[in-house]
Design a protein around this motif. Structure first.
Motif, PDB file in Angstrom:
ATOM      1  N   ALA A   1      39.486  40.295  31.824  1.00  0.00           N
ATOM      2  CA  ALA A   1      38.374  40.023  30.912  1.00  0.00           C
ATOM      3  C   ALA A   1      38.792  40.087  29.442  1.00  0.00           C
ATOM      4  O   ALA A   1      37.976  39.835  28.558  1.00  0.00           O
ATOM      5  N   GLY A   2      40.056  40.465  29.214  1.00  0.00           N
ATOM      6  CA  GLY A   2      40.557  40.454  27.834  1.00  0.00           C
ATOM      7  C   GLY A   2      40.343  41.742  27.071  1.00  0.00           C
ATOM      8  O   GLY A   2      40.446  41.757  25.839  1.00  0.00           O
ATOM      9  N   VAL A   3      40.042  42.848  27.769  1.00  0.00           N
ATOM     10  CA  VAL A   3      39.856  44.143  27.093  1.00  0.00           C
ATOM     11  C   VAL A   3      40.648  45.236  27.814  1.00  0.00           C
ATOM     12  O   VAL A   3      40.083  46.229  28.270  1.00  0.00           O
ATOM     13  N   PRO A   4      41.968  45.082  27.878  1.00  0.00           N
ATOM     14  CA  PRO A   4      42.764  46.137  28.511  1.00  0.00           C
ATOM     15  C   PRO A   4      42.726  47.406  27.668  1.00  0.00           C
ATOM     16  O   PRO A   4      42.598  47.358  26.446  1.00  0.00           O
ATOM     17  N   GLY A   5      42.806  48.542  28.327  1.00  0.00           N
ATOM     18  CA  GLY A   5      42.928  49.798  27.598  1.00  0.00           C
ATOM     19  C   GLY A   5      41.635  50.404  27.094  1.00  0.00           C
ATOM     20  O   GLY A   5      41.676  51.371  26.336  1.00  0.00           O
ATOM     21  N   VAL A   6      40.465  49.875  27.503  1.00  0.00           N
ATOM     22  CA  VAL A   6      39.202  50.445  27.006  1.00  0.00           C
ATOM     23  C   VAL A   6      38.527  51.339  28.048  1.00  0.00           C
ATOM     24  O   VAL A   6      37.414  51.810  27.815  1.00  0.00           O
ATOM     25  N   ALA A   7      39.178  51.604  29.159  1.00  0.00           N
ATOM     26  CA  ALA A   7      38.532  52.339  30.261  1.00  0.00           C
ATOM     27  C   ALA A   7      37.986  53.687  29.811  1.00  0.00           C
ATOM     28  O   ALA A   7      36.935  54.126  30.279  1.00  0.00           O
ATOM     29  N   GLY A   8      38.672  54.345  28.891  1.00  0.00           N
ATOM     30  CA  GLY A   8      38.241  55.663  28.453  1.00  0.00           C
ATOM     31  C   GLY A   8      37.253  55.652  27.302  1.00  0.00           C
ATOM     32  O   GLY A   8      36.739  56.711  26.912  1.00  0.00           O
ATOM     33  N   ARG A   9      36.932  54.481  26.789  1.00  0.00           N
ATOM     34  CA  ARG A   9      36.005  54.382  25.657  1.00  0.00           C
ATOM     35  C   ARG A   9      34.571  54.548  26.124  1.00  0.00           C
ATOM     36  O   ARG A   9      34.207  54.206  27.249  1.00  0.00           O
TER      37      ARG A   9
ATOM     38  N   GLU B   1      37.513  30.429  30.892  1.00  0.00           N
ATOM     39  CA  GLU B   1      38.451  29.442  31.435  1.00  0.00           C
ATOM     40  C   GLU B   1      39.629  30.128  32.105  1.00  0.00           C
ATOM     41  O   GLU B   1      40.080  29.715  33.178  1.00  0.00           O
ATOM     42  N   ALA B   2      40.147  31.198  31.468  1.00  0.00           N
ATOM     43  CA  ALA B   2      41.284  31.930  32.029  1.00  0.00           C
ATOM     44  C   ALA B   2      40.904  32.590  33.349  1.00  0.00           C
ATOM     45  O   ALA B   2      41.682  32.580  34.309  1.00  0.00           O
ATOM     46  N   VAL B   3      39.712  33.167  33.417  1.00  0.00           N
ATOM     47  CA  VAL B   3      39.240  33.789  34.653  1.00  0.00           C
ATOM     48  C   VAL B   3      39.116  32.741  35.750  1.00  0.00           C
ATOM     49  O   VAL B   3      39.511  32.972  36.902  1.00  0.00           O
ATOM     50  N   ARG B   4      38.590  31.586  35.406  1.00  0.00           N
ATOM     51  CA  ARG B   4      38.469  30.507  36.401  1.00  0.00           C
ATOM     52  C   ARG B   4      39.846  30.106  36.942  1.00  0.00           C
ATOM     53  O   ARG B   4      40.019  29.910  38.151  1.00  0.00           O
ATOM     54  N   ARG B   5      40.825  30.008  36.042  1.00  0.00           N
ATOM     55  CA  ARG B   5      42.179  29.657  36.482  1.00  0.00           C
ATOM     56  C   ARG B   5      42.762  30.729  37.398  1.00  0.00           C
ATOM     57  O   ARG B   5      43.381  30.439  38.419  1.00  0.00           O
ATOM     58  N   ASP B   6      42.554  31.997  37.017  1.00  0.00           N
ATOM     59  CA  ASP B   6      43.171  33.093  37.768  1.00  0.00           C
ATOM     60  C   ASP B   6      42.513  33.311  39.125  1.00  0.00           C
ATOM     61  O   ASP B   6      43.192  33.548  40.125  1.00  0.00           O
ATOM     62  N   LEU B   7      41.188  33.270  39.171  1.00  0.00           N
ATOM     63  CA  LEU B   7      40.454  33.555  40.402  1.00  0.00           C
ATOM     64  C   LEU B   7      40.194  32.311  41.242  1.00  0.00           C
ATOM     65  O   LEU B   7      39.900  32.410  42.429  1.00  0.00           O
ATOM     66  N   GLY B   8      40.230  31.145  40.599  1.00  0.00           N
ATOM     67  CA  GLY B   8      39.884  29.918  41.308  1.00  0.00           C
ATOM     68  C   GLY B   8      38.405  29.818  41.608  1.00  0.00           C
ATOM     69  O   GLY B   8      37.986  29.084  42.512  1.00  0.00           O
ATOM     70  N   CYS B   9      37.572  30.583  40.865  1.00  0.00           N
ATOM     71  CA  CYS B   9      36.137  30.590  41.134  1.00  0.00           C
ATOM     72  C   CYS B   9      35.440  29.459  40.387  1.00  0.00           C
ATOM     73  O   CYS B   9      35.965  28.911  39.417  1.00  0.00           O
ATOM     74  N   ALA B  10      34.240  29.135  40.851  1.00  0.00           N
ATOM     75  CA  ALA B  10      33.376  28.233  40.096  1.00  0.00           C
ATOM     76  C   ALA B  10      32.678  29.039  39.013  1.00  0.00           C
ATOM     77  O   ALA B  10      32.612  30.267  39.068  1.00  0.00           O
ATOM     78  N   VAL B  11      32.170  28.342  37.996  1.00  0.00           N
ATOM     79  CA  VAL B  11      31.459  28.992  36.900  1.00  0.00           C
ATOM     80  C   VAL B  11      30.184  28.207  36.630  1.00  0.00           C
ATOM     81  O   VAL B  11      30.214  26.978  36.504  1.00  0.00           O
TER      82      VAL B  11
END
Length: 243
Positions: free
Chosen positions: A107-115, A163-173
């Motif tokens: 989703a483009g937000v690595p490293g925020v788990a502890g926020r 768009e990146a998520v669609r490419r990675d997962l192959g899901c419809a949007v």
């Protein structure tokens, strides 16, 4: 087989007909955007497709075992309630830490788990909602005006993430929006809704359709800019063409 098929959908609320004779389908891997003015029934249609609302007429057929990832228009979390991103992603069902971390990266937000959720910016908050939606590896990702409140660069960046998520997962949007300046960025097909389907087709076809121009105008007043991306390559190309 299509992931979702809706045929002849009618929906009324409080004596007001919100949707009339709406039909649409979404195929695997396809990106479909629903545009329309405020009050055109966009959010209602999405809730009908998900199954949160029952129609008075018509039918919705979902592929057997269909997994839906949903990103709402907004989600209110009490700012006084202590809740980390990690805890939020574990509601209502626990997820493995590595799965949560992978979803946040996607989703483009690595490293925020502890926020704390209350400390996130608007863009980060929406991306955390996106991460939660993709945890189940959905067949179709549905977004209800998910960039509302973001500025134009933030909206454009969020749509590129989709768009990146669609490419990675192959899901419809299936995206619902009124933000014409960026909403057609990744669409294979656009549906113009105003209680009924006014027109449908590629972004270029819809933007030239009389029904679309009647609703949104032309020129700068129409606020339409098509950001065209090449789906066949791993990097973004975006060229802005104002109608």
């Amino acid at each position: 087989m299509n992931l979702i098929d809706a045929r002849g959908i009618d929906f009324s609320h409080g004596g007001h007909r919100v949707l009339q004779g709406v039909s649409l389908s979404v195929a695997p891997g396809e990106i479909v955007t629903i545009v329309g003015p405020n009050g055109s029934g966009k959010s209602t249609l999405l809730r009908v497709l998900i199954g949160a609302l029952k129609t008075q007429k018509g039918s919705v057929t979902r592929q057997s075992g269909l997994r839906i990832g949903y990103v709402p228009q907004k989600l209110h979390i009490d700012p006084t309630l202590p809740m980390t991103v990690e805890r939020f992603l574990n509601l209502p069902h626990a997820v493995a830490p590595d799965a949560a971390a992978a979803a946040l990266r996607a989703a483009g937000v690595p490293g925020v788990a502890g926020r704390q959720m209350s400390q996130l910016s608007g863009g980060q908050f929406q991306r955390v909602l996106l991460a939660r939606a993709i945890l189940a590896r959905p067949h179709i990702l549905m977004l209800d005006e998910a960039t509302q409140g973001l500025d134009q660069p933030g909206s454009a960046a969020f749509y590129r993430q989709i768009e990146a998520v669609r490419r990675d997962l192959g899901c419809a949007v299936l995206m619902v929006s009124h933000e014409l300046h960026v909403v057609m960025s990744a669409s294979d097909r656009v549906i113009c809704l105003n209680g009924h389907v006014c027109c449908e087709g590629t972004p270029e076809v819809v933007s030239a359709a009389p029904a679309y121009r009647e609703l949104f105008g032309t020129g700068t007043g129409g606020a339409l800019a098509l950001y065209r991306h090449d789906h066949d390559h791993g990097h973004d190309h975006h060229h802005e063409a104002a109608e």
